[in-house]
Design an enzyme around this catalytic site. Structure first.
Site, PDB file in Angstrom:
ATOM      1  N   THR A  33      -7.157  -1.421  -7.572  1.00  0.00           N
ATOM      2  CA  THR A  33      -7.038   0.004  -7.841  1.00  0.00           C
ATOM      3  C   THR A  33      -5.619   0.323  -8.307  1.00  0.00           C
ATOM      4  O   THR A  33      -4.784  -0.570  -8.426  1.00  0.00           O
ATOM      5  CB  THR A  33      -7.447   0.806  -6.590  1.00  0.00           C
ATOM      6  OG1 THR A  33      -7.517   2.188  -6.904  1.00  0.00           O
ATOM      7  CG2 THR A  33      -6.454   0.621  -5.440  1.00  0.00           C
ATOM      8  N   ASN A  34      -5.366   1.579  -8.572  1.00  0.00           N
ATOM      9  CA  ASN A  34      -4.044   2.063  -8.970  1.00  0.00           C
ATOM     10  C   ASN A  34      -3.501   2.988  -7.901  1.00  0.00           C
ATOM     11  O   ASN A  34      -4.266   3.531  -7.106  1.00  0.00           O
ATOM     12  CB  ASN A  34      -4.151   2.883 -10.261  1.00  0.00           C
ATOM     13  CG  ASN A  34      -4.162   2.023 -11.505  1.00  0.00           C
ATOM     14  OD1 ASN A  34      -3.962   0.815 -11.453  1.00  0.00           O
ATOM     15  ND2 ASN A  34      -4.382   2.659 -12.634  1.00  0.00           N
ATOM     16  N   SER A  35      -2.209   3.223  -7.942  1.00  0.00           N
ATOM     17  CA  SER A  35      -1.600   4.197  -7.035  1.00  0.00           C
ATOM     18  C   SER A  35      -1.826   5.596  -7.582  1.00  0.00           C
ATOM     19  O   SER A  35      -1.392   5.911  -8.682  1.00  0.00           O
ATOM     20  CB  SER A  35      -0.094   3.968  -6.955  1.00  0.00           C
ATOM     21  OG  SER A  35       0.179   2.798  -6.271  1.00  0.00           O
TER      22      SER A  35
END
Ligand code: CTP
Ligand code: CA
Length: 222
Positions: A33-35
């Site tokens: 995932t991404n931040s």
């Protein structure tokens, strides 16, 4: 209560926006995932609804309640996010990409949980579609707004992103100023120039972004 006294500068306009990260599954329990806390996108959805817009918020996994007066569609991966966006687009005058879409996803998603006793794991990643670029390239596109979170050289990267995707408006910020925080400092870019909106709470910045957007939609200049 305050909301009732805000001018309805977006009344009669439908807006679709994306927010949060995407989650790209490796197996039923793992993923990459991404931040992104989703706070900026949710603040913008709220500001748009307060300004009288019909809002569809296509959201990746976040720990935030759906803002009042907003239709939220919850998704996980970038492919689902793209499907939800295209399903929501008919009738939309504006599309805003606030989501931190994962640029890659695992090429294979294991049907069952991978056991760590099997040893190391090599992942093959494949590029995800660029949702914003696809929407902006439609034959009769809605007014498209992008977000760019950069770690350096904000002006140069933001303007080149805006041009590359053919966007009339883009909001830029430096990631070190923004991630997870309740305030932020952003700069707006459009065909007429560069507009620093200053440092403020994300809710206040969202209000300023909506003001700028409404002016451009009405055919004006800031
Ligand atoms: N975006 C999107 N779909 C993607 C990637 C990005 O819709 N697959 C949108 C984001 O929501 C944002 C804008 O494009 O509005 C810019 O995203 P960003 O990650 O900053 O730019 P990229 O074009 O992905 O380039 P890079 O990550 O290499 O800087
Ligand atoms: Ca990216």
């Amino acid at each position: 209560l305050v909301a009732q006294f805000q001018p309805k500068i977006m009344a009669g306009r439908k807006v679709v926006l994306t927010a949060g990260p995407t989650f790209e599954a490796i197996d039923p329990v793992r993923g990459i995932t991404n931040s992104s806390s989703g706070k900026m996108g949710y603040a913008l959805a709220r500001a748009l609804a307060r300004a009288g817009a019909e809002v569809v918020l296509v959201s990746g996994p976040v720990a935030l309640p759906a803002p009042a007066g907003v239709r939220r569609v919850s998704v996980r991966g970038a492919l689902d996010m793209r499907d939800a966006v295209f399903a929501a687009l008919p009738g939309a005058e504006v599309f805003i990409g606030v989501a931190a879409v994962a640029d890659y996803r695992p090429q294979q998603r294991a049907e069952h949980k991978i056991k760590k006793a099997e040893g190391g794991l090599e992942l093959v990643l494949t590029p995800n579609p660029d949702i914003l670029a696809e929407v902006a390239a439609l034959p009769n596109p809605p007014f498209c707004v992008g977000f760019a979170a950069e770690s350096r050289e904000l002006d140069a990267y933001a303007e080149s992103k805006r041009r590359a995707k053919g966007l009339p408006m883009l909001v830029g910020n430096l990631v070190q100023d923004a991630l997870g925080a309740d305030d932020n400092e952003v700069v707006l870019y459009d065909d007429n120039g560069r507009y620093p909106l200053g440092r403020a709470a994300k809710d206040e910045l969202a209000r300023r972004i909506v003001e700028h957007l409404a002016t451009l939609l009405a055919g004006g200049e800031m």
